[in-house]
Design a protein around this motif. Structure first.
Motif, mmCIF file in Angstrom:
data_model
loop_
_atom_site.group_PDB
_atom_site.id
_atom_site.type_symbol
_atom_site.label_atom_id
_atom_site.label_comp_id
_atom_site.label_asym_id
_atom_site.label_seq_id
_atom_site.Cartn_x
_atom_site.Cartn_y
_atom_site.Cartn_z
ATOM 1 N N ASN A 389 -14.515 -27.456 0.268
ATOM 2 C CA ASN A 389 -13.821 -28.097 1.560
ATOM 3 C C ASN A 389 -14.649 -29.481 1.693
ATOM 4 O OD1 ASN A 389 -11.841 -26.175 2.340
ATOM 5 N ND2 ASN A 389 -13.366 -25.318 3.723
ATOM 6 N N ALA A 390 -15.988 -29.349 1.311
ATOM 7 C CA ALA A 390 -16.730 -30.510 1.317
ATOM 8 C C ALA A 390 -16.621 -31.480 0.299
ATOM 9 C CB ALA A 390 -18.421 -30.220 1.424
ATOM 10 N N LEU A 391 -16.273 -31.011 -1.028
ATOM 11 C CA LEU A 391 -16.105 -31.653 -2.147
ATOM 12 C C LEU A 391 -14.376 -32.384 -1.751
ATOM 13 C CD1 LEU A 391 -16.851 -29.439 -5.133
ATOM 14 C CD2 LEU A 391 -17.920 -31.474 -4.318
ATOM 15 N N LYS A 392 -13.607 -31.568 -1.180
ATOM 16 C CA LYS A 392 -12.246 -32.356 -0.981
ATOM 17 C C LYS A 392 -12.579 -33.289 -0.142
ATOM 18 C CE LYS A 392 -9.371 -28.009 -1.782
ATOM 19 N NZ LYS A 392 -8.682 -27.093 -1.227
ATOM 20 N N LYS A 393 -12.990 -33.448 0.990
ATOM 21 C CA LYS A 393 -13.527 -34.479 2.056
ATOM 22 C C LYS A 393 -13.946 -35.546 1.473
ATOM 23 C CE LYS A 393 -14.908 -33.055 6.273
ATOM 24 N NZ LYS A 393 -15.797 -32.249 7.144
ATOM 25 N N VAL A 394 -15.060 -35.331 0.664
ATOM 26 C CA VAL A 394 -15.770 -36.599 0.124
ATOM 27 C C VAL A 394 -14.794 -37.409 -0.975
ATOM 28 C CG1 VAL A 394 -17.487 -37.274 -1.516
ATOM 29 C CG2 VAL A 394 -18.004 -35.684 0.146
ATOM 30 N N VAL A 395 -14.114 -36.616 -1.781
ATOM 31 C CA VAL A 395 -13.115 -37.382 -2.898
ATOM 32 C C VAL A 395 -12.044 -37.947 -2.012
ATOM 33 C CG1 VAL A 395 -13.957 -35.896 -4.724
ATOM 34 C CG2 VAL A 395 -11.833 -35.438 -3.449
ATOM 35 N N ILE A 628 -4.881 -34.599 9.728
ATOM 36 C CA ILE A 628 -4.517 -33.523 10.768
ATOM 37 C C ILE A 628 -3.224 -33.531 10.989
ATOM 38 C CG2 ILE A 628 -4.895 -32.392 13.039
ATOM 39 C CD1 ILE A 628 -7.575 -33.473 12.999
ATOM 40 N N GLY A 629 -2.435 -34.711 11.305
ATOM 41 C CA GLY A 629 -1.215 -34.749 11.704
ATOM 42 C C GLY A 629 -0.002 -34.426 10.605
ATOM 43 N N ALA A 716 -10.149 -29.771 6.017
ATOM 44 C CA ALA A 716 -11.435 -29.001 6.399
ATOM 45 C C ALA A 716 -11.344 -27.967 7.516
ATOM 46 C CB ALA A 716 -12.481 -30.024 6.944
ATOM 47 N N GLY A 717 -10.301 -27.513 7.475
ATOM 48 C CA GLY A 717 -10.082 -26.217 8.457
ATOM 49 C C GLY A 717 -9.405 -26.601 9.883
ATOM 50 N N ALA A 718 -8.995 -28.074 9.926
ATOM 51 C CA ALA A 718 -8.576 -28.432 11.329
ATOM 52 C C ALA A 718 -7.491 -28.024 11.791
ATOM 53 C CB ALA A 718 -8.405 -30.007 11.200
ATOM 54 N N ASN A 719 -6.807 -27.527 10.548
ATOM 55 C CA ASN A 719 -5.195 -26.821 11.159
ATOM 56 C C ASN A 719 -5.108 -25.330 10.874
ATOM 57 O OD1 ASN A 719 -3.285 -28.890 11.862
ATOM 58 N ND2 ASN A 719 -3.647 -29.862 9.861
ATOM 59 N N ASP A 720 -6.341 -24.742 10.927
ATOM 60 C CA ASP A 720 -6.332 -23.341 10.738
ATOM 61 C C ASP A 720 -5.725 -22.657 12.345
ATOM 62 O OD1 ASP A 720 -7.169 -22.144 8.484
ATOM 63 O OD2 ASP A 720 -9.136 -22.739 8.677
ATOM 64 N N ILE A 721 -4.930 -21.674 12.142
ATOM 65 C CA ILE A 721 -4.857 -21.108 13.437
ATOM 66 C C ILE A 721 -5.677 -19.815 13.449
ATOM 67 C CG2 ILE A 721 -2.523 -21.744 13.610
ATOM 68 C CD1 ILE A 721 -1.614 -19.328 12.159
ATOM 69 N N LEU A 722 -5.661 -19.304 14.592
ATOM 70 C CA LEU A 722 -6.475 -17.811 15.016
ATOM 71 C C LEU A 722 -6.611 -17.109 13.978
ATOM 72 C CD1 LEU A 722 -5.974 -17.488 18.912
ATOM 73 C CD2 LEU A 722 -7.889 -18.445 17.593
ATOM 74 N N ILE A 723 -5.348 -16.526 13.196
ATOM 75 C CA ILE A 723 -5.426 -15.477 12.286
ATOM 76 C C ILE A 723 -5.997 -15.857 10.879
ATOM 77 C CG2 ILE A 723 -3.219 -16.020 11.416
ATOM 78 C CD1 ILE A 723 -4.554 -12.586 11.967
ATOM 79 N N THR A 724 -5.725 -17.205 10.602
ATOM 80 C CA THR A 724 -6.396 -17.638 9.324
ATOM 81 C C THR A 724 -7.851 -17.774 9.541
ATOM 82 O OG1 THR A 724 -6.110 -19.938 9.661
ATOM 83 C CG2 THR A 724 -4.601 -18.773 8.317
#
Length: 768
Positions: A389-395, A628-629, A716-724
């Motif tokens: 996740n960190a690599l995705k955010k940086v690139v 996020i949107g 980076a997990g911003a759109n995770d819901i409770l189950i994920t």
């Protein structure tokens, strides 16, 4: 004399019969002993698990048969286990004294298995220095944890540079040379790239990390993600992706292979697993990775070592190690290399003429000189997903390398502290508390009281409906075993601090009461970091709850609204109504995970159909998973597509049950369509619509597949819901009890919603 002469033959015949009988008894005893000894020898068997397929499996099992023929002390039974469930089977069987005597598996889980205990056994006392001299030092390091040797290396796999020789004739010596060569072959508008690899996967990024420094851990095995060397590795990757733009966006192994086969990637970084997927018409060459121009050190990829490990429950450890010695011998290594296409850990096999003249095999052998084994520390299992996740955010430019690595260091340090605390608690001797003995007594007393109070009514019901009870008995047993028992176990687990490090400790030693629920519901820190680094904490429960509510409400409203429109249209006698019904039900007939993967491909930022359509219209492509949107929209569109058919069928069935006379009377009275819909259609649809909406809410609230497969919770997990989020806590952070408590909170929320919805529906019915 006569009597003597007459009696002598009788005595001789009697003596002869006795001798024959004794002889037969002796023969029977000998046969019995032989059979028993044979049974004893047959009982001396070894079970070996592996996950090889194809040529590797054929060559491997042939060596097992050769070993069985070469000696009679023990017989080996090899079992091929599907790779997807191999690790879970080992983790479930071995700690309980089940499973194989030895097995073949990658070395990266060694530290976790050794720390938790009862899974693998050290083999130092069974091996000699002569045996260990077969293997390179770095491969032996992979099999070693806290100074103990836990297995013998069997094969290795590491990335290297694979070039299309029609485009690149000679391998670059440095990273600057590789970038310059890649720039000459990059044309993003035409979908061509000079270099392609899965650069957001930590396994591939290890080559850069190791060329700058020690990797994610320091020499003492402590987490060191925010070191200057690791930050420099992310800066180099970001430069390749955002400044030089020589890399494709959102790469996957499939995309990398397709680009290479189509001649649209001049160079790729991959391993021997890709060679079988390269198209026959592609001319390629394998070479070691170049030298890092900034550090002066070679790019040092992580190497995965397949090792032979010994179970601590094996009754024949000496024979098991003898089998390891046979399988890692030069003869076995040469057969696995020439017939199985393997890269053997016994490097003497590379002297075989067939191997020495194989330029591909020798290139991977050269790469091994600078390869670094994947760290086998227990903490490594926690690192893969957060680092990805960190690599995705940086690139993507949404985070700076230094700040992101510092944040990741803090996050993983906290997770490791929690796991270490649970491990220490599990190692502390504890007596079963008295109150735990009271629980089964209370349950028995309650069951006896309930039976005494309801016995007569139950007996009457049994006598009157015996056949009906027998019919539903299988379903009741299924519910008990598949629903109620897991639910009860999950509830019990939520009151402990069970993790991967203490899951085999006694349950009462792991009891923490309501601590997990307090940590979940008492986390009001929505922000993390200071100053310019301040950002939302996407792991916070209340943020995830907010996203889940918005996700559920938007999906249900859109799905019900669109389904209502379609159902009203199909309820009318339009041309082709039957075909329209069939077409609109198709999304429901396709498994949702397949649909999710198709939609994910359509949203690909570079090769997806949506962005290609935007470019045709002269519009800029959208980075769907970078914000996020837009990432939320990808999941919303996919899930609405999946939800409409069910809701449409339910509503259409309800519409067809409404008497047509009501509409005729309304039209005679001058009522318009909107009045008819509001006063006739909608009220009469409520009996079928309300249960369907409740089901839709529950399903959408727990829609794991769409979130996990389409957006993966990006960014980076911003759109995770409770189950994920519960899944990530349990199977990425290995905090099983915390994940169980998370699941109980989800259950409580859904149960509360169902009660509220039912009460509201009854109130409306009474008012009407």
């Amino acid at each position: 004399m006569a009597s003597i002469s007459c009696g002598s033959p009788l005595r001789r015949r009697t003596a002869t019969g006795l001798v024959g009988l004794l002889g037969r008894l002796v023969q029977a005893v000998l046969c019995l002993l032989i059979c028993l000894s044979g049974s004893a020898r047959a009982a001396d068997s070894l079970t070996l698990w592996h996950s090889y397929r194809g040529a590797e499996r054929t060559a491997f099992e042939q060596r097992i048969r050769d070993y069985n023929r070469s000696q009679s002390a023990v017989q080996v039974k090899a079992l091929a286990v599907p790779f997807g469930g191999f690790a879970d089977k080992l983790s479930a069987a071995l700690p309980r004294g089940q499973g194989p005597d030895l097995f073949v598996f990658a070395h990266d889980r060694l530290g976790g298995w050794a720390s938790s205990g009862h899974t693998i056994a050290p083999i130092d006392r069974y091996v000699s220095e002569r045996l260990l001299r077969r293997f390179p030092a770095n491969l032996l390091d992979a099999m070693t944890f806290t100074g103990d040797l836990y297995g013998l290396p069997f094969a290795f796999k590491s990335p290297a540079l694979i070039m299309n020789t029609d485009l690149v004739q000679s391998p670059p010596a440095t990273t600057n040379g590789m970038v310059a060569e890649a720039l000459r072959h990059t044309d993003r508008a035409a979908g061509r790239f000079g270099l392609a690899y899965s650069y957001t996967e930590p396994f591939f990024h290890g080559a850069l990390m190791n060329s700058f420094g020690q990797g994610p851990f320091d020499r003492g095995g402590n987490l060191d993600l925010d070191s200057p060397a690791n930050v420099a590795s992310l800066q180099m990757l970001a430069r390749w992706a955002r400044q030089d733009r020589i890399l494709p966006e959102d790469p996957s192994s499939t995309l990398v292979t397709d680009l290479f086969n189509q001649g649209r990637a001049a160079m790729v970084i991959s391993g021997p697993w890709m060679l079988g997927e390269i198209a026959p018409q592609v001319n390629y060459r394998v070479a070691p990775l170049p030298v890092n121009s900034e550090s002066g050190k070679p790019l040092s990829p992580w190497v995965a070592v397949e090792g032979l490990f010994l179970s601590p429950w094996s009754q024949h450890p000496e024979q098991a190690v003898a089998l390891m010695e046979f399988l890692t011998s030069r003869a076995s290594a040469e057969i696995m290399a020439t017939e199985g296409g393997q890269l053997p850990a016994n490097i003497s096999a590379f002297e075989h003429p067939s191997v020495a003249t194989n330029h591909v095999a020798m290139a991977f052998r050269q790469q091994l000189e600078h390869a670094v084994p994947i760290p086998n520390l227990p903490a490594m299992t926690l690192l893969w997903v957060p680092l990805e996740n960190a690599l995705k955010k940086v690139v993507k430019g949404v985070a700076q390398p230094e700040a992101e690595m510092q944040q990741l260091q803090r996050q993983l340090s906290a997770d490791l502290t929690r796991l270490e605390r649970s491990r220490r608690r599990g190692e502390t001797p504890a007596q079963m508390p008295l109150w735990l003995w009271v629980i089964p007594v209370v349950l028995v007393v309650l069951a006896a009281w309930g039976w005494h109070r309801c016995r007569r009514r139950l007996m009457v019901g049994w006598q009157a409906n015996r056949t009906a009870y027998l019919y539903i008995l299988p379903a009741m047993l299924g519910m008990l075993l598949l629903v109620l028992f897991p639910l009860g176990y999950g509830l019990l687990l939520s009151f402990t601090d069970t993790t991967v490090f203490n899951e085999h400790a006694p349950l009462w030693s792991r009891f923490v009461g309501l601590d997990n629920y307090a940590a979940i519901l008492g986390d009001f820190h929505l922000w993390r970091g200071q100053g310019a680094e301040r950002s939302l904490d996407f792991d916070n429960f209340y943020w995830t709850l907010l996203v889940t509510i918005i996700w559920t409400a938007s999906n249900v409203i859109l799905a019900v609204g669109l389904a209502m429109v379609l159902a009203l249209a199909l309820d009318r006698p339009i041309v082709g109504r039957s075909w329209f019904r069939l077409i609109l039900i198709l999304p429901w007939a396709i498994p949702n995970y397949i649909t999710a993967l198709v939609w994910k491909g359509m949203f690909h930022p570079q090769f997806g159909v949506f962005n290609q359509g935007l470019q045709i219209l002269g519009l800029a492509p959208v980075a769907w998973f970078d914000s996020i949107g837009t990432s939320f929209v990808t999941g919303l569109i996919t899930n609405v597509w999946l939800s409409i058919p069910f809701m449409m069928v339910v509503i259409l069935g309800g519409l067809q049950s409404i008497p047509r006379e009501l509409y005729e009377v309304a039209r005679v009275e001058g009522a318009g369509r909107w009045f008819q819909f509001r006063r006739i259609t909608l009220p009469l649809l409520k009996p079928v619509l309300i249960p369907a909406v409740i089901l839709s809410v529950v399903w959408t609230f727990n829609m794991f597949n769409v979130i996990y497969l389409v957006s993966d919770g990006a960014p980076a997990g911003a759109n995770d819901i409770l189950i994920t989020k519960a899944f990530r806590i349990g199977f990425e952070k290995y905090q099983y009890a915390y994940a169980a408590a998370y699941s109980m909170v989800i259950l409580a929320l859904l149960f509360g919603y169902t009660l509220w919805q039912t009460r509201v529906s009854r109130t409306l019915e009474v008012a009407r």
